[in-house]
Design a protein around this motif. Structure first.
Motif, PDB file in Angstrom:
ATOM      1  N   TRP A 187      30.900 -48.384  23.161  1.00  0.00           N
ATOM      2  CA  TRP A 187      30.221 -49.674  23.017  1.00  0.00           C
ATOM      3  C   TRP A 187      29.625 -49.827  21.617  1.00  0.00           C
ATOM      4  O   TRP A 187      29.771 -50.875  20.984  1.00  0.00           O
ATOM      5  N   TYR A 188      28.979 -48.789  21.132  1.00  0.00           N
ATOM      6  CA  TYR A 188      28.360 -48.865  19.818  1.00  0.00           C
ATOM      7  C   TYR A 188      29.433 -48.969  18.724  1.00  0.00           C
ATOM      8  O   TYR A 188      29.275 -49.716  17.748  1.00  0.00           O
ATOM      9  N   LYS A 204      30.780 -52.442  18.655  1.00  0.00           N
ATOM     10  CA  LYS A 204      29.794 -53.332  18.041  1.00  0.00           C
ATOM     11  C   LYS A 204      29.823 -53.202  16.524  1.00  0.00           C
ATOM     12  O   LYS A 204      29.731 -54.205  15.794  1.00  0.00           O
ATOM     13  N   ARG A 206      30.908 -56.599  14.409  1.00  0.00           N
ATOM     14  CA  ARG A 206      29.822 -57.302  13.729  1.00  0.00           C
ATOM     15  C   ARG A 206      30.264 -57.918  12.399  1.00  0.00           C
ATOM     16  O   ARG A 206      29.993 -59.102  12.154  1.00  0.00           O
TER      17      ARG A 206
END
Length: 365
Positions: free
Chosen positions: A100-101, A104, A108
């Motif tokens: 998930w990180y 992201k 971004r």
């Protein structure tokens, strides 16, 4: 050290930390609860066994039991927390959090560029992107994007200055020519030359207006479209042109100048070439539909898209009494597109042409 600031290094570091952490948690779990018991020796049935049975030790040493029937004990029952589910959950949660990180981190910069491109498409004078955020690739791309925006803005400004100079330089000799026409003795030739000059000035004005509206950015505000349509129709009636308005609509959050340009050009075009015209309003939650309906001669189906090209005029519209310069429909469609809508032509049932502009209702920000 510079390579550690790249997006690749960040994603690789997150993945590596997640894998090491997941295996470390599993290792600590096994250290706490121990390894599972060994399997029974060959030839021994599973079952109950006293802890003081000497045959148990002999079984582990690989020698057969010496006294009485003996059974090797089965593995002891473990609690849920001591089973294999817990380390599996440790690893699953750790890897999911890392994925998930990492996603992201990857999405971004793309989201920032998408938002900046959307702002640039709506307004060339929009704020530039921040150049000190994100990994090195994102910062370099932001700097390149900002340079591109500056160059586009400079080119548009240069074109505006050039158009202003051309407008000034052309109007001056055209005005002198109109004055010199008074010295022409032949009245017929004088009228023909004056009409040619008027056509040139009209084309110049229309072209400058078209190019000006292309580069104009306008703030959104509430606008009474119904009042606009009724006013345009009343003005046309006062000038002897039969036009009427139908329907009602609530105020629209839009760009007033662009909307007025769209409706005005559609109405003028219909009145010029077709005569009696009706402007119909159809309101809904998501969009406003504006239809300019006439019952004139219409155009063929293969010309419904061609008339939107700049400076294109049908053969029947090239006479000096009714013909324009071929930019009205082009300006109307580009105004509708700037508003986020669309403009299309279709044949009116019973004969004629209907121009349908669909303008979305934008939320107020």
């Amino acid at each position: 050290m510079r390579s550690a600031d790249t997006l690749f290094a960040r994603l690789f570091g997150v993945s590596l930390v997640a894998i090491v952490l997941a295996h470390g948690l599993a290792f600590l779990w096994f250290q706490q609860y121990g390894a599972p018991p060994p399997p029974p020796p060959p030839g021994y049935p599973m079952g109950e066994q006293r802890l003081d049975d000497p045959g148990l030790g002999e079984a582990f040493e690989g020698t057969p039991p010496t006294a009485g029937p003996k059974h090797f004990p089965g593995p002891p029952e473990r609690s849920f927390f001591g089973g294999p589910v817990v380390p599996f959950l440790f690893q699953l949660v750790t890897l999911v959090a890392a994925a998930w990180y990492g996603a992201k981190l990857l999405s971004r910069p793309i989201r920032r560029f998408s938002e900046a491109a959307e702002r640039l498409s709506e307004n060339l004078d929009s704020a530039p992107m921040e150049e000190d955020l994100g990994p090195r690739e994102a910062r370099q791309a932001a700097q390149t994007f900002n340079r591109m925006q500056r160059r586009i803005r400079e080119q548009v400004q240069q074109r505006a200055r050039m158009l202003g100079a051309v407008s000034h330089d052309l109007r001056t000799p055209l005005s002198r020519l109109k004055l010199r026409l008074e010295q022409v003795s032949e009245e017929k030739l004088q009228n023909q030359m004056r009409q040619d000059l008027d056509d040139m000035i009209g084309m110049l004005d229309a072209t400058l207006t078209y190019l000006h509206e292309q580069r104009t950015s306008e703030a959104l505000q509430w606008y009474d479209v119904q009042a606009l349509v009724e006013s345009l129709c009343e003005n046309a009636q006062e000038n002897g042109s039969p036009a009427q308005a139908q329907g009602q609509c609530a105020p629209l959050y839009t760009q007033p100048m662009a909307l007025r340009s769209c409706v005005t050009n559609l109405l003028d075009n219909a009145l010029r070439y077709a005569g009696p015209t009706t402007v119909s309003l159809e309101d809904s939650t998501g969009e406003l539909v504006i239809r300019v309906i006439d019952h004139g001669p219409g155009i063929s189906a293969d010309k419904l898209e061609t008339v939107f090209e700049p400076f294109y005029r049908l053969e029947g519209s090239r006479n000096r009494n009714s013909g324009g310069v071929g930019l009205g429909m082009t300006i109307a469609r580009e105004a509708a597109l700037r508003l986020g809508g669309s403009l299309a032509l279709e044949k009116t049932p019973g004969g004629g042409l209907t121009a349908t502009a669909r303008i979305p209702r934008l939320p107020k920000v």
